[in-house]
Design an enzyme around this catalytic site. Structure first.
Site, short mmCIF file in Angstrom:
data_model
loop_
_atom_site.label_atom_id
_atom_site.label_comp_id
_atom_site.label_asym_id
_atom_site.label_seq_id
_atom_site.Cartn_x
_atom_site.Cartn_y
_atom_site.Cartn_z
N TYR A 127 22.04 11.88 40.92
CA TYR A 127 22.88 13.00 40.49
C TYR A 127 24.20 13.02 41.25
O TYR A 127 25.28 13.12 40.66
CB TYR A 127 22.10 14.30 40.72
N SER B 63 30.61 18.60 41.02
CA SER B 63 29.77 19.30 41.98
C SER B 63 30.32 19.08 43.38
O SER B 63 31.07 18.12 43.62
CB SER B 63 28.33 18.77 41.90
#
Length: 287
Positions: free
Chosen positions: A193, A180
Site C-alpha cells: 500500500y 497518503s
C-alpha cells in the site's frame, strides 16, 4: 459529544472482512450527512468518484452534490453502502449513477468513463480515491498476488481512468488523486500500500505537467489516519483500538474532515493549483 470526540482512542474492539462496511463500524463514521453546507461552488459539474460508496469517497460525494455536482459512484461490490451514498446525492437534488466492479481492470475503467459520458455528456472532475491495503509483518508473508492486486487497484486504475477520461474533459477539468502520508513516511506493515501511495504522488506531479497545456489540473490529497471501513477490515485489533492516537490531535479524522479539501481542488477558483499535494494529517508535518 461531537462525532470528533467519538473517534478518540481507545476505540471499541471490532474486526470486519475485507473490504468492510459502514454499518458495522463503532463508532459510525461521519461523512458530513448532517453538517456539510454547500454554496454552489461546483454548480452543474459532472464528477466521477472511485471508492465513492464509503469513507472519504462518500464524504466527497455528499459534499460535491451539495455544491451542485452530479456524481458517478464507482465501487467494488458494497451495494448497500453505495446505495446509501447515492441517496444522499439525490437528496441534494443531484443525479447519482452507480457503477460496481473492479477498477483493477482496464476494461472496467474504460466502462466507468463511458457510463459517465452517457449519463452526463462530459466529465469535469475525476476523483481517483479507491484503495486496497492489507497488513503484513514480514516481507515473506506478502503473496505475489497481493502485491499485484494492490498495484492494480491503487495506481494502475488511476492511469486507466485518467487516460480514458481526459478526452471528455474541458479546459477547466480537475483530476484529484488520493495518496497518503505513507507516500512520505511509509509504514512498514503496509509495504504494498505505502509503495503505491508514493507512486500516486509521483504520477500526480508528472500528469499535472503533461496536462497543463490542456487546462486540466491534477492534484493529490495526502490523508493521515481516517476512520473508514478499510481500518477494521485490514488492520489487527490492537492497531484498530489505538488508531490515530500517535498523531498530534490524538485521533483519526472523520471522513467529513477531508471533503472540503477535495471541493477546493475541484473548483474553478483553484485554477493555478496543479501538481500539488495537500496534506490532511491532524498536525503531523508532511515533507
Amino acid at each position: 459529544m461531537s462525532t470528533l470526540d467519538e473517534v478518540k482512542p481507545p476505540l471499541p474492539e471490532q474486526q470486519q472482512e475485507v473490504p468492510g462496511v459502514t454499518g458495522a463500524m463503532d463508532p459510525r463514521p461521519d461523512h458530513g450527512e448532517e453538517s456539510y453546507r454547500g454554496s454552489g461552488r461546483l454548480e452543474n459539474k459532472k464528477a466521477i468518484i472511485t471508492g465513492g460508496d464509503s469513507g472519504i469517497g462518500r464524504a466527497v460525494a455528499i459534499a460535491f452534490a451539495r455544491e451542485g455536482a452530479d456524481v458517478l459512484i464507482s465501487y467494488l461490490d458494497e451495494d448497500e453502502d453505495a446505495r446509501d451514498t447515492a441517496n444522499w446525492v439525490e437528496k441534494a437534488g443531484r443525479k447519482a449513477v452507480l457503477m460496481p466492479g473492479d477498477i483493477g481492470s482496464a476494461e472496467h475503467c474504460r466502462a466507468i468513463i463511458d457510463k459517465a459520458v452517457e449519463a452526463f455528456g462530459r466529465i469535469d472532475i475525476l476523483v481517483n480515491n479507491a484503495a486496497h491495503q492489507m497488513t503484513y509483518t514480514e516481507l515473506t508473508e506478502i503473496p505475489d498476488e497481493e502485491w499485484d492486486l494492490t498495484f492494480r487497484t491503487n495506481i494502475h486504475s488511476m492511469f486507466y481512468l485518467s487516460k480514458a477520461a481526459v478526452p471528455h474533459m474541458g479546459d477547466k477539468g480537475a483530476i484529484i488523486n488520493t495518496t497518503s502520508v505513507n507516500a512520505d513516511t511509509p509504514k512498514k506493515t503496509l509495504l504494498p500500500y505505502a509503495t503505491t501511495k508514493g507512486a500516486i504522488q509521483n504520477f500526480t506531479g508528472g500528469l499535472a505537467q503533461l496536462l497543463a497545456s490542456r487546462g486540466i489540473r491534477v492534484n493529490c490529497v495526502a490523508p493521515g489516519p481516517v476512520w473508514t471501513p478499510l481500518i477494521p477490515s485490514t488492520m489487527p485489533p490492537e492497531q484498530v483500538k489505538e488508531f490515530g492516537k500517535s498523531y498530534p490531535m490524538e485521533r483519526p479524522a472523520q471522513p467529513k474532515e477531508l471533503a472540503p479539501v477535495y471541493v477546493m481542488l475541484a473548483t474553478d477558483e483553484a485554477s493555478y493549483v496543479s501538481g500539488a499535494t495537500v496534506a490532511v494529517t491532524g498536525g503531523k508535518p508532511f515533507i
